[in-house]
Motif scaffolding. Structure first.
Motif, PDB file in Angstrom:
ATOM      1  N   ALA A 113     -42.278  32.275  69.848  1.00 33.56           N
ATOM      2  CA  ALA A 113     -42.550  32.146  67.947  1.00 33.56           C
ATOM      3  C   ALA A 113     -43.523  30.932  67.750  1.00 33.56           C
ATOM      4  N   CYS A 114     -44.401  30.668  68.524  1.00 33.20           N
ATOM      5  CA  CYS A 114     -45.076  29.390  67.486  1.00 33.20           C
ATOM      6  C   CYS A 114     -46.102  30.114  67.681  1.00 33.20           C
ATOM      7  N   GLU A 115     -46.565  30.815  68.498  1.00 31.67           N
ATOM      8  CA  GLU A 115     -48.146  31.296  69.110  1.00 31.67           C
ATOM      9  C   GLU A 115     -48.894  31.581  68.211  1.00 31.67           C
ATOM     10  N   PRO A 116     -48.470  32.922  67.321  1.00 34.45           N
ATOM     11  CA  PRO A 116     -49.038  33.109  65.740  1.00 34.45           C
ATOM     12  C   PRO A 116     -49.157  32.063  64.720  1.00 34.45           C
ATOM     13  N   ILE A 117     -48.203  30.901  64.990  1.00 37.38           N
ATOM     14  CA  ILE A 117     -48.159  30.213  63.133  1.00 37.38           C
ATOM     15  C   ILE A 117     -48.646  29.113  64.079  1.00 37.38           C
ATOM     16  N   ALA A 118     -50.001  27.982  64.024  1.00 36.18           N
ATOM     17  CA  ALA A 118     -49.733  26.560  64.276  1.00 36.18           C
ATOM     18  C   ALA A 118     -48.861  25.890  63.705  1.00 36.18           C
ATOM     19  N   THR A 119     -49.401  26.389  62.217  1.00 33.95           N
ATOM     20  CA  THR A 119     -48.564  25.350  61.209  1.00 33.95           C
ATOM     21  C   THR A 119     -47.214  25.569  60.781  1.00 33.95           C
ATOM     22  N   ALA A 120     -46.280  25.970  61.731  1.00 38.76           N
ATOM     23  CA  ALA A 120     -45.173  26.031  61.560  1.00 38.76           C
ATOM     24  C   ALA A 120     -44.104  24.989  61.881  1.00 38.76           C
ATOM     25  N   LYS A 121     -43.385  24.672  61.183  1.00 36.42           N
ATOM     26  CA  LYS A 121     -42.251  23.401  62.082  1.00 36.42           C
ATOM     27  C   LYS A 121     -41.304  24.371  63.342  1.00 36.42           C
ATOM     28  N   THR A 122     -41.528  23.338  64.192  1.00 39.48           N
ATOM     29  CA  THR A 122     -40.612  23.949  65.086  1.00 39.48           C
ATOM     30  C   THR A 122     -38.555  23.772  64.421  1.00 39.48           C
TER      31      THR A 122
END
Length: 138
Positions: A113-122
């Motif tokens: 889920a993180c791969e396309p959105i580097a700025t999203a919070k975990t």
């Protein structure tokens, strides 16, 4: 429909609050020693952290997907996943820790889920995964 939306909003808020409380932060155990107080000791290797011991110094709420994918080591990612999944399951009444295989899967789902959105919070990613994948619930 309105009750379902309200319930989901409350559940999301509770999970986000739970997952935000997880994580690194200030891990200092006491006052710092100066060189005059104690001689420097050189050790060849640092002891391995415990299975559930988080060594990532940043709060999960402040950890981005970019951090997760590039700055954290495998142990730190695994402990983050274990912390988040355990906390989320506790809000749903679970008493024990999830199985290692569930933590492994949750860790991989966060990475995907993180791969396309580097700025999203975990924490946002973890809540989203937990709420949309019923197999993680106790």
């Amino acid at each position: 429909m309105r009750n379902r939306t309200t319930t989901m909003a409350i559940a999301t808020g509770l999970l986000l609050a739970t997952l935000t409380a997880c994580g690194g932060g200030d891990t200092a155990a006491g006052p710092e020693e100066t060189a005059a107080e104690a001689p420097a000791v050189t050790t060849p290797t640092s002891p391995e952290p415990g299975k559930y011991e988080q060594t990532w110094p940043t709060r999960y709420a402040d950890t981005t997907c970019g951090d997760y994918l590039t700055a954290m080591d495998d142990h730190q990612r695994w402990v983050l996943a274990a912390d988040m999944l355990s906390g989320a399951r506790k809000t749903d009444g679970a008493a024990g820790l999830p199985a290692d295989s569930e933590v492994d899967r949750f860790q991989q789902d966060i990475a995907t889920a993180c791969e396309p959105i580097a700025t999203a919070k975990t924490t946002e990613i973890g809540v989203s995964i937990y709420l949309t994948d019923a197999t993680y619930k106790p």
